[in-house]
Design an enzyme around this catalytic site. Structure first.
Site, PDB file in Angstrom:
ATOM      1  N   MET A 159     -23.788  18.014  36.416  1.00  0.00           N
ATOM      2  CA  MET A 159     -23.670  19.139  35.485  1.00  0.00           C
ATOM      3  C   MET A 159     -23.338  18.669  34.069  1.00  0.00           C
ATOM      4  O   MET A 159     -23.904  19.154  33.091  1.00  0.00           O
ATOM      5  CB  MET A 159     -22.593  20.113  35.971  1.00  0.00           C
ATOM      6  N   TYR A 170     -23.852  11.754  42.756  1.00  0.00           N
ATOM      7  CA  TYR A 170     -23.936  12.683  43.885  1.00  0.00           C
ATOM      8  C   TYR A 170     -25.014  12.273  44.885  1.00  0.00           C
ATOM      9  O   TYR A 170     -26.122  11.885  44.493  1.00  0.00           O
ATOM     10  CB  TYR A 170     -24.257  14.099  43.393  1.00  0.00           C
ATOM     11  N   ARG A 199     -47.577  43.391  26.880  1.00  0.00           N
ATOM     12  CA  ARG A 199     -46.149  43.143  26.795  1.00  0.00           C
ATOM     13  C   ARG A 199     -45.640  44.185  25.799  1.00  0.00           C
ATOM     14  O   ARG A 199     -45.684  45.364  26.105  1.00  0.00           O
ATOM     15  CB  ARG A 199     -45.887  41.683  26.375  1.00  0.00           C
ATOM     16  N   LYS A 236     -36.541  32.887  16.665  1.00  0.00           N
ATOM     17  CA  LYS A 236     -35.750  33.575  17.702  1.00  0.00           C
ATOM     18  C   LYS A 236     -35.051  32.550  18.603  1.00  0.00           C
ATOM     19  O   LYS A 236     -35.366  31.350  18.532  1.00  0.00           O
ATOM     20  CB  LYS A 236     -36.692  34.460  18.518  1.00  0.00           C
TER      21      LYS A 236
HETATM   22  C1  LIG Z   1     -42.344  33.716  20.084  1.00  0.00           C
HETATM   23  C2  LIG Z   1     -43.404  34.396  19.312  1.00  0.00           C
HETATM   24  C3  LIG Z   1     -44.221  33.697  18.418  1.00  0.00           C
HETATM   25  C4  LIG Z   1     -44.209  32.181  18.327  1.00  0.00           C
HETATM   26  O1  LIG Z   1     -44.863  31.650  19.460  1.00  0.00           O
HETATM   27  P1  LIG Z   1     -45.065  30.072  19.718  1.00  0.00           P
HETATM   28  O2  LIG Z   1     -45.917  30.037  20.921  1.00  0.00           O
HETATM   29  O3  LIG Z   1     -43.694  29.522  19.953  1.00  0.00           O
HETATM   30  O4  LIG Z   1     -45.693  29.498  18.510  1.00  0.00           O
HETATM   31  C5  LIG Z   1     -45.100  34.406  17.626  1.00  0.00           C
HETATM   32  N1  LIG Z   1     -45.207  35.755  17.750  1.00  0.00           N
HETATM   33  C6  LIG Z   1     -44.457  36.470  18.611  1.00  0.00           C
HETATM   34  C7  LIG Z   1     -44.630  37.937  18.697  1.00  0.00           C
HETATM   35  C8  LIG Z   1     -43.553  35.816  19.433  1.00  0.00           C
HETATM   36  O5  LIG Z   1     -42.830  36.526  20.310  1.00  0.00           O
END
Ligand SMILES: *Cc1c(COP(=O)(O)O)cnc(C)c1O
Length: 342
Positions: free
Chosen positions: A289, A241, A125, A34
């Site tokens: 920046m 800066y 969550r 992701k």
């Molecule tokens: C992001 C995520 C992972 C991976 O987690 P890491 O801590 O980066 O290894 C695995 N499972 C779910 C549901 C996630 O959202």
């Protein structure tokens, strides 16, 4: 040709995945890709992990899945299906991870095929409750992977074992073909946490979420910037800066094409380190920046147009910047060339 690039190490990425795979015991090892492969470029990451043997990829959104669909690899979309996602979801290039009773009803009503399901075991969550599952909400749903997510795997917290026990109790209750619990840190908790499939993210990309990974995980992403100008700063003059650095003696300074808009933490003002030709070159003054100044007396050969590597060791940079390793990685901006895989 962009003046800013991420040098990316194929070997390190694959070594990290194989380490997670080995630590997962008999479970398969997938990959969380992701947020554009945690900022490294999802397509480049996924194709290289596939070459190493990875066959299960997790993204957050359908837009992320669509971008990876041409690779033809198994994808799961962690954020489930909204009504407006159904066209993508039914197209078959990725499985939704159903998170809510509404999503389950939507998927059943549409006659959707194989899917994944997230069950909440204490993180509060995303995910169905274990009570929803026990009440038969998933009856008749074709589940590939039943998953849950650990809240505190990077700590030795009692919640880890509570979540593992709650998840293990779901075995055999849903018809799911596989069960999956562990993220990177969860893998380090031991094979009891691995079930059938693990889902590392951070560790694949050079993050070290627990001490068990120290000395095993290799750095994958190396930010490099071009020198835009080299100048002599006279003793007593200042740089950048707010004149946050004063030259203690005449000093050769190079200005680099990278700044906090690119994800280089402003907290590394007067604290970061760069490297060129084997010389260690300190960041001086405020990080701007789009620009960083470094002292280059140790690199007399360095000239306009040369490339300089910024130290980006995730555990150390995260501590110095007061951020998590996840933020440091995913904070890398959009101006990098991300095709420089070696
Ligand atoms: C992001 C995520 C992972 C991976 O987690 P890491 O801590 O980066 O290894 C695995 N499972 C779910 C549901 C996630 O959202």
């Amino acid at each position: 040709m962009l003046p800013l690039r991420l040098r990316l190490d194929t070997d390190a990425l694959q070594v990290n995945w194989r380490a997670c795979d080995r630590l997962s015991g008999s479970a398969a090892c997938g990959a969380a890709v992701k947020a554009d492969g945690y900022g490294l470029g999802a397509t480049g990451v996924v194709s290289r992990l596939a070459d190493a043997g990875c066959r299960d990829f997790f993204v957050a959104t359908w837009a992320e899945a669509r971008a990876l669909a041409p690779l033809g690899l198994p994808l799961s979309v962690l954020h489930g299906v909204r009504e407006e996602d159904m066209e993508d979801a039914l197209a078959g290039f990725a499985r939704p991870v159903l998170n809510t009773p509404t999503q389950v009803a939507r998927w059943k009503a549409a006659g959707g095929g194989a899917c994944d399901v997230m069950v909440d075991t204490g993180m509060n969550r995303l995910g169905l409750s274990t009570g929803d599952v026990a009440a038969g909400l998933l009856d008749g749903v074709d589940i590939d992977t039943l998953m849950s997510h650990l809240a505190s795997a990077d700590e030795d917290a009692p919640l880890n074992e509570r979540q593992r026990t709650a998840f293990a109790a779901l075995a055999g209750t849903t018809g799911a073909r596989r069960m999956s619990l562990a993220n990177s840190a969860g893998i380090a908790l031991g094979e009891r946490y691995a079930f059938d499939l693990t889902r590392p993210g951070l560790a694949l990309y050079g993050g070290v979420p627990r001490a068990e990974f120290e000395g095993i995980i290799r750095q994958v992403a190396f930010p490099e910037a071009q020198v835009l100008q080299r100048r002599l700063v006279r003793a007593g003059d200042t740089v950048g800066y707010n004149a946050a650095w004063t030259a203690p003696a005449d000093t050769q300074v190079a200005i680099l094409n990278m700044g906090y808009a690119d994800g280089y933490p402003r907290a590394l003002s007067n604290g970061g380190v760069a490297e060129a030709g084997g010389a260690t070159l300190p960041v001086i003054g405020r990080v701007s920046m789009d620009l960083i100044a470094i002292a280059v007396d140790a690199a007399p050969y360095l000239k306009e147009g040369d490339w300089v590597q910024l130290d980006f060791t995730l555990p150390a940079v995260a501590v110095a910047a007061g951020r998590s390793q996840y933020e440091v990685l995913t904070g890398l901006g959009t101006r990098f060339d991300r095709t420089a895989w070696g």
